[in-house]
Design a protein around this motif. Structure first.
Motif, mmCIF file in Angstrom:
data_model
loop_
_atom_site.group_PDB
_atom_site.id
_atom_site.type_symbol
_atom_site.label_atom_id
_atom_site.label_comp_id
_atom_site.label_asym_id
_atom_site.label_seq_id
_atom_site.Cartn_x
_atom_site.Cartn_y
_atom_site.Cartn_z
ATOM 1 N N ASP A 151 -54.495 -76.979 -41.392
ATOM 2 C CA ASP A 151 -56.124 -76.537 -41.407
ATOM 3 C C ASP A 151 -56.062 -74.979 -41.953
ATOM 4 O O ASP A 151 -57.052 -74.848 -42.697
ATOM 5 N N GLU A 152 -55.284 -74.255 -41.775
ATOM 6 C CA GLU A 152 -55.213 -72.697 -42.085
ATOM 7 C C GLU A 152 -53.810 -72.727 -43.042
ATOM 8 O O GLU A 152 -52.811 -72.603 -42.349
ATOM 9 N N ILE A 153 -54.031 -72.369 -44.161
ATOM 10 C CA ILE A 153 -52.952 -72.142 -45.055
ATOM 11 C C ILE A 153 -52.443 -70.700 -44.856
ATOM 12 O O ILE A 153 -52.841 -69.575 -45.160
ATOM 13 N N LYS A 154 -51.121 -70.590 -44.334
ATOM 14 C CA LYS A 154 -50.353 -69.308 -44.320
ATOM 15 C C LYS A 154 -49.370 -69.306 -45.279
ATOM 16 O O LYS A 154 -48.560 -70.010 -45.265
ATOM 17 N N SER A 155 -49.599 -68.393 -46.038
ATOM 18 C CA SER A 155 -48.516 -68.193 -47.310
ATOM 19 C C SER A 155 -47.203 -67.538 -46.859
ATOM 20 O O SER A 155 -46.921 -66.677 -46.521
ATOM 21 N N GLY A 156 -46.392 -68.509 -46.788
ATOM 22 C CA GLY A 156 -44.980 -68.190 -46.648
ATOM 23 C C GLY A 156 -44.292 -67.705 -47.780
ATOM 24 O O GLY A 156 -44.719 -67.551 -48.865
ATOM 25 N N PHE A 157 -42.994 -67.599 -47.903
ATOM 26 C CA PHE A 157 -42.043 -67.130 -49.040
ATOM 27 C C PHE A 157 -42.178 -68.160 -49.918
ATOM 28 O O PHE A 157 -42.380 -67.834 -51.180
ATOM 29 N N GLY A 158 -42.294 -69.698 -49.752
ATOM 30 C CA GLY A 158 -42.363 -70.415 -50.650
ATOM 31 C C GLY A 158 -43.698 -70.502 -51.543
ATOM 32 O O GLY A 158 -43.698 -70.512 -52.765
ATOM 33 N N LEU A 159 -44.902 -70.480 -50.779
ATOM 34 C CA LEU A 159 -46.159 -70.372 -51.441
ATOM 35 C C LEU A 159 -46.307 -69.078 -52.225
ATOM 36 O O LEU A 159 -46.957 -68.881 -53.251
ATOM 37 N N ILE A 160 -45.820 -67.754 -51.501
ATOM 38 C CA ILE A 160 -45.877 -66.452 -52.221
ATOM 39 C C ILE A 160 -45.080 -66.580 -53.475
ATOM 40 O O ILE A 160 -45.481 -66.067 -54.512
ATOM 41 N N HIS A 161 -43.913 -67.357 -53.214
ATOM 42 C CA HIS A 161 -42.984 -67.360 -54.593
ATOM 43 C C HIS A 161 -43.743 -68.307 -55.597
ATOM 44 O O HIS A 161 -43.707 -67.671 -56.696
ATOM 45 N N ILE A 162 -44.391 -69.239 -55.397
ATOM 46 C CA ILE A 162 -45.375 -69.914 -56.267
ATOM 47 C C ILE A 162 -46.169 -69.154 -57.015
ATOM 48 O O ILE A 162 -46.481 -69.120 -58.253
ATOM 49 N N ASP A 167 -54.447 -76.424 -51.119
ATOM 50 C CA ASP A 167 -55.459 -77.353 -50.249
ATOM 51 C C ASP A 167 -54.564 -78.245 -49.049
ATOM 52 O O ASP A 167 -53.858 -79.048 -49.470
ATOM 53 N N GLY A 168 -54.999 -77.815 -48.147
ATOM 54 C CA GLY A 168 -54.043 -78.634 -46.875
ATOM 55 C C GLY A 168 -54.853 -79.526 -46.089
ATOM 56 O O GLY A 168 -54.501 -79.945 -44.956
ATOM 57 N N SER A 169 -56.087 -80.100 -46.627
ATOM 58 C CA SER A 169 -57.074 -81.020 -45.894
ATOM 59 C C SER A 169 -56.286 -82.564 -45.804
ATOM 60 O O SER A 169 -56.753 -82.761 -44.490
ATOM 61 N N HIS A 170 -55.996 -82.907 -46.695
ATOM 62 C CA HIS A 170 -55.380 -84.211 -46.915
ATOM 63 C C HIS A 170 -54.044 -84.063 -47.416
ATOM 64 O O HIS A 170 -53.824 -84.068 -48.478
ATOM 65 N N GLY A 171 -52.915 -83.824 -46.643
ATOM 66 C CA GLY A 171 -51.652 -83.644 -46.762
ATOM 67 C C GLY A 171 -51.665 -82.066 -47.353
ATOM 68 O O GLY A 171 -52.512 -81.489 -46.947
ATOM 69 N N PHE A 172 -50.904 -81.930 -48.442
ATOM 70 C CA PHE A 172 -50.882 -80.441 -49.066
ATOM 71 C C PHE A 172 -50.981 -80.673 -50.373
ATOM 72 O O PHE A 172 -50.022 -81.569 -51.145
ATOM 73 N N HIS A 173 -51.879 -79.973 -51.278
ATOM 74 C CA HIS A 173 -52.074 -79.988 -52.768
ATOM 75 C C HIS A 173 -51.919 -78.700 -53.137
ATOM 76 O O HIS A 173 -52.629 -77.668 -52.974
ATOM 77 N N ILE A 174 -51.113 -78.631 -54.337
ATOM 78 C CA ILE A 174 -50.965 -77.323 -55.095
ATOM 79 C C ILE A 174 -51.315 -77.560 -56.519
ATOM 80 O O ILE A 174 -51.070 -78.595 -57.079
ATOM 81 N N THR A 175 -52.411 -76.897 -56.994
ATOM 82 C CA THR A 175 -52.886 -76.975 -58.214
ATOM 83 C C THR A 175 -52.477 -75.673 -59.127
ATOM 84 O O THR A 175 -53.171 -74.552 -58.628
ATOM 85 N N ALA A 176 -51.830 -75.810 -59.947
ATOM 86 C CA ALA A 176 -51.263 -74.574 -60.850
ATOM 87 C C ALA A 176 -51.897 -74.514 -62.287
ATOM 88 O O ALA A 176 -51.881 -75.628 -63.066
ATOM 89 N N LYS A 177 -52.474 -73.594 -62.891
ATOM 90 C CA LYS A 177 -53.073 -73.657 -64.009
ATOM 91 C C LYS A 177 -52.171 -72.491 -64.781
ATOM 92 O O LYS A 177 -52.367 -71.201 -64.490
ATOM 93 N N ILE A 178 -51.757 -73.015 -66.012
ATOM 94 C CA ILE A 178 -50.918 -72.110 -66.923
ATOM 95 C C ILE A 178 -51.379 -72.029 -67.879
ATOM 96 O O ILE A 178 -51.549 -72.934 -68.673
ATOM 97 N N PRO A 179 -51.579 -70.656 -68.615
ATOM 98 C CA PRO A 179 -52.192 -70.382 -69.866
ATOM 99 C C PRO A 179 -50.908 -70.759 -70.857
ATOM 100 O O PRO A 179 -50.300 -69.563 -71.421
ATOM 101 N N ILE A 180 -50.598 -71.774 -71.430
ATOM 102 C CA ILE A 180 -49.428 -72.070 -72.286
ATOM 103 C C ILE A 180 -49.662 -71.669 -73.591
ATOM 104 O O ILE A 180 -50.745 -71.719 -74.225
ATOM 105 N N ARG A 181 -48.520 -71.081 -74.060
ATOM 106 C CA ARG A 181 -48.816 -70.615 -75.554
ATOM 107 C C ARG A 181 -48.375 -71.668 -76.329
ATOM 108 O O ARG A 181 -47.229 -71.892 -76.857
ATOM 109 N N TRP A 182 -49.116 -72.759 -76.604
ATOM 110 C CA TRP A 182 -48.848 -74.061 -77.036
ATOM 111 C C TRP A 182 -48.410 -73.806 -78.701
ATOM 112 O O TRP A 182 -48.940 -72.945 -79.354
ATOM 113 N N GLY A 183 -47.591 -74.503 -79.153
ATOM 114 C CA GLY A 183 -47.172 -74.654 -80.606
ATOM 115 C C GLY A 183 -47.824 -75.247 -81.579
ATOM 116 O O GLY A 183 -48.867 -75.651 -81.012
#
Length: 441
Positions: free
Chosen positions: A396-407, A421-437
């Motif tokens: 219910d409450e996400i506490k950033s441990g070493f792993g999440l801080i690391h991400i 998002d920890g409401s249904h299991g745990f969901h990590i969404t990362a958006k990375i501005p890739i320097r596309w070729g």
């Protein structure tokens, strides 16, 4: 208004005043002469000695000064209005027409008004072609606006014929005044042109000096840029060396400390195993704790190093290998879907993606107690979207441990965004501005 332009401004005012005095002088002389002829009943003799009947004096004076003041007004309005090609031709055409009217009203006895317009042209027109065109026209007009030339084609009375009414002394005085005013106008015009040329030469010299300074500054800037690049490369290498040495020292100290403790503990176990099995077990438990702590310390020391899998495989193969190994040693099922044709990016981007997936799987198994993990990679505009969803216990409450801080730190280093998002299991969404070729354009 700067000093040099102020001088030209005052000289132009001086030329307008002189021209006003000359026009007034011509108007007074011709008007008074006609009045004098009428008063002395000598009109018959006057008309017998002139080649052409003069205009009515009042009308001539009015037309002359109306044309002159219109000329001044046009020059002033043009100096305040934004210039374009059509506007320039119309205005200078009007100035040319007004000059012709003034010269005609003065019976071709004075054409110095052209010099006043020329002074304005050389100052106001910036386009070389237009300026040359108008100067040629005004030069031709000044050259051929002579009574001896014009009178061949058109009949008109000369200024000298007005002076013939008077005796020789008065005639000479009036002609002297006329010549003095005309000469003064020419003198002011010459001074105006000299100052204008001198200012132009100074301006050209200043521009040339500025160009030299600019070239020098550009050369110095290039040299400084090269030095900065060299310095940046040196700092980068020094930073890499410093970080490498730091990690090497930390590994050396941690591993050395751990191995020393293990070696000492094992020696103690060898010594006491024949005397006390219980004490030996206690000692082995201590050795086990030291070993586990050493593993943790070493892991923290090397977590910033490039994964070994990426040194030998491309990113996609490294990810698949990591997932297969994790499924072999655990009961978790990992479903992986990649919608990007080729996962080949810069090393820092590949490191971040690999570590985020690795940390997401580890957290899902260790903390979430998950049985299924879904990993998806896709492209949206410039962004690479990395999604890791598990069916674990969530929170219910996400506490950033070493792993999440690391991400988060890894994603932020690439100017990306990450959300949890920890409401249904745990969901990590990362958006990375890739320097596309080029393959992704």
């Amino acid at each position: 208004m700067d000093f040099k332009n102020k001088n030209l401004y005052y000289l132009k005012i001086g030329m307008s005043v002189i021209n006003f005095l000359i026009l007034a002088f011509f108007s007074i002389v011709t008007g008074f002469t006609i009045h004098y002829v009428n008063q002395n009943f000598s009109a018959r003799n006057f008309l017998e000695n002139v080649t052409y009947l003069p205009m009515e004096s009042v009308r001539m004076t009015v037309v002359t000064f109306v044309a002159f003041f219109l000329l001044l007004l046009i020059i002033e309005m043009r100096s305040r209005k934004k210039k374009d090609a059509i506007f320039t031709f119309v205005i200078y055409g009007m100035e040319l027409l007004l000059c012709l009217i003034i010269i005609r009203c003065l019976y071709i006895g004075y054409n110095g008004i052209i010099l006043f317009v020329v002074a304005d042209i050389v100052t106001s027109i910036r386009d070389k072609h237009n300026r040359a065109l108008f100067l040629v026209i005004m030069g031709l007009l000044y050259t051929f606006s002579d009574y001896n030339i014009i009178s061949v084609f058109f009949k008109m009375i000369s200024f000298q014929e007005f002076l013939n009414v008077y005796n020789s002394n008065i005639s000479m005085i009036l002609m002297g005044v006329r010549n003095m005013l005309v000469s003064l106008n020419i003198l002011v015009f010459i001074v105006y042109m000299i100052i204008l040329m001198r200012n132009q030469m100074k301006e050209n010299a200043r521009i040339a000096l500025l160009n030299i300074q600019l070239e020098t500054a550009n050369a110095k800037l290039k040299e400084m840029n090269a030095q900065l690049q060299d310095y940046a490369q040196m700092q980068e290498k020094m930073g890499e060396t410093k970080e490498r040495n730091r990690i090497a020292r930390e590994i050396h100290d941690t591993l050395g400390h751990t191995m020393t403790g293990l070696s000492a503990g094992i020696d103690a176990c060898i010594a006491m195993i024949d005397f006390s099995v219980d004490e030996t077990k206690k000692q082995l438990n201590k050795i086990s704790k030291v070993a586990r702590q050493g593993i943790q310390d070493i892991r923290r020391s090397v977590n910033k190093l490039r994964p070994d899998a990426l040194e030998h495989l491309n990113l996609e193969a490294a990810l698949e290998k990591m997932m297969e190994e994790m499924m072999e040693v655990s009961d978790v099922a990992i479903r992986y879907q990649c919608e990007v044709p080729v996962l080949k990016f810069n090393p820092d981007e590949e490191d971040a993606i690999y570590r985020v997936v690795q940390e997401g799987i580890t957290n899902a198994i260790r903390h979430g107690k998950a049985s299924n993990i879904e990993i998806n990679i896709k492209k949206e505009n410039k962004w690479l979207i990395l999604s890791i969803q598990d069916d674990g216990v969530g929170c219910d409450e996400i506490k950033s441990g070493f792993g999440l801080i690391h991400i988060r730190e890894r994603i932020q280093m690439l100017n990306g965004e990450v959300s949890y998002d920890g409401s249904h299991g745990f969901h990590i969404t990362a958006k990375i501005p890739i320097r596309w070729g080029e393959n992704y354009d």
